[in-house]
Scaffold this motif. Sequence first.
Motif, short mmCIF file in Angstrom:
data_model
loop_
_atom_site.label_atom_id
_atom_site.label_comp_id
_atom_site.label_asym_id
_atom_site.label_seq_id
_atom_site.Cartn_x
_atom_site.Cartn_y
_atom_site.Cartn_z
N VAL A 72 0.42 7.75 7.64
CA VAL A 72 -0.53 8.40 6.73
C VAL A 72 -0.13 9.86 6.55
O VAL A 72 -0.17 10.39 5.44
N SER A 73 0.29 10.50 7.63
CA SER A 73 0.69 11.89 7.56
C SER A 73 1.89 12.08 6.63
O SER A 73 1.92 13.01 5.82
N ARG A 74 2.86 11.20 6.73
CA ARG A 74 4.05 11.30 5.87
C ARG A 74 3.69 11.09 4.40
O ARG A 74 4.21 11.78 3.52
N LEU A 75 2.79 10.15 4.15
CA LEU A 75 2.36 9.91 2.77
C LEU A 75 1.57 11.11 2.25
O LEU A 75 1.74 11.53 1.09
N ALA A 76 0.71 11.67 3.09
CA ALA A 76 -0.09 12.83 2.69
C ALA A 76 0.81 14.01 2.37
O ALA A 76 0.57 14.77 1.41
N LYS A 77 1.87 14.16 3.14
CA LYS A 77 2.82 15.24 2.92
C LYS A 77 3.46 15.11 1.54
O LYS A 77 3.62 16.08 0.80
N LEU A 78 3.79 13.87 1.16
CA LEU A 78 4.37 13.62 -0.17
C LEU A 78 3.37 13.95 -1.28
O LEU A 78 3.72 14.55 -2.28
N VAL A 79 2.13 13.51 -1.09
CA VAL A 79 1.11 13.75 -2.11
C VAL A 79 0.86 15.25 -2.24
O VAL A 79 0.65 15.75 -3.36
N ASN A 80 0.90 15.96 -1.13
CA ASN A 80 0.67 17.41 -1.18
C ASN A 80 1.78 18.15 -1.91
O ASN A 80 1.54 19.25 -2.44
N THR A 81 2.97 17.57 -1.98
CA THR A 81 4.03 18.21 -2.76
C THR A 81 3.66 18.24 -4.24
O THR A 81 4.09 19.13 -4.98
N LEU A 82 2.88 17.24 -4.69
CA LEU A 82 2.42 17.22 -6.08
C LEU A 82 1.42 18.34 -6.35
O LEU A 82 1.39 18.93 -7.41
N LYS A 83 0.56 18.61 -5.34
CA LYS A 83 -0.46 19.64 -5.51
C LYS A 83 0.17 21.03 -5.64
O LYS A 83 -0.29 21.86 -6.40
N VAL A 84 1.23 21.24 -4.92
CA VAL A 84 1.93 22.53 -4.95
C VAL A 84 2.66 22.71 -6.27
O VAL A 84 2.62 23.77 -6.88
N ALA A 85 3.29 21.64 -6.74
CA ALA A 85 4.10 21.73 -7.96
C ALA A 85 3.31 21.80 -9.23
O ALA A 85 2.20 21.99 -9.41
N ILE A 116 0.84 -1.20 0.00
CA ILE A 116 0.00 0.00 0.00
C ILE A 116 0.88 1.25 0.00
O ILE A 116 0.66 2.19 -0.76
N THR A 117 1.90 1.24 0.85
CA THR A 117 2.83 2.38 0.93
C THR A 117 3.54 2.57 -0.40
O THR A 117 3.66 3.69 -0.90
N LYS A 118 3.97 1.47 -0.98
CA LYS A 118 4.71 1.54 -2.24
C LYS A 118 3.83 2.11 -3.36
O LYS A 118 4.32 2.87 -4.21
N SER A 119 2.55 1.76 -3.37
CA SER A 119 1.67 2.26 -4.42
C SER A 119 1.57 3.79 -4.37
O SER A 119 1.53 4.46 -5.41
N VAL A 120 1.55 4.35 -3.16
CA VAL A 120 1.51 5.81 -3.03
C VAL A 120 2.84 6.40 -3.50
O VAL A 120 2.87 7.37 -4.26
N LEU A 121 3.94 5.80 -3.08
CA LEU A 121 5.26 6.31 -3.44
C LEU A 121 5.49 6.27 -4.95
O LEU A 121 6.04 7.21 -5.53
#
Length: 89
Positions: free
Chosen positions: A76-89, A31-36
């Motif tokens: 979950v917080s760490r994964l969300a932080k990564l996903v949010n970097t996409l929203k900013v970029a 699950i973690t890998k799919s997000v990454l």
Amino acid sequence: MANHKSAEKRARQTIKRTERNRFYRTRLKNITKSVLVAVEEKNLDKATEALKVANKSFHSFVSKGFLKKQTAARRVSRLAKLVNTLKVA
């Protein structure tokens, strides 16, 4: 080999638990890998969907006693932080 009835039962229980924990540990990693992977591909839609699955799964692992509540929240917080970097970029 176990010599007492209680020791035999403990051995059986250990085998069951080990198998169950291996299943959850593998599921957690996948699950973690799919997000990454989605973040690495810079695919916001895919990453967001994977994050939703991760959030739900991690918290269901908490209710099953596999993860502690704070551990799930932190991951979950760490994964969300990564996903949010996409929203900013």
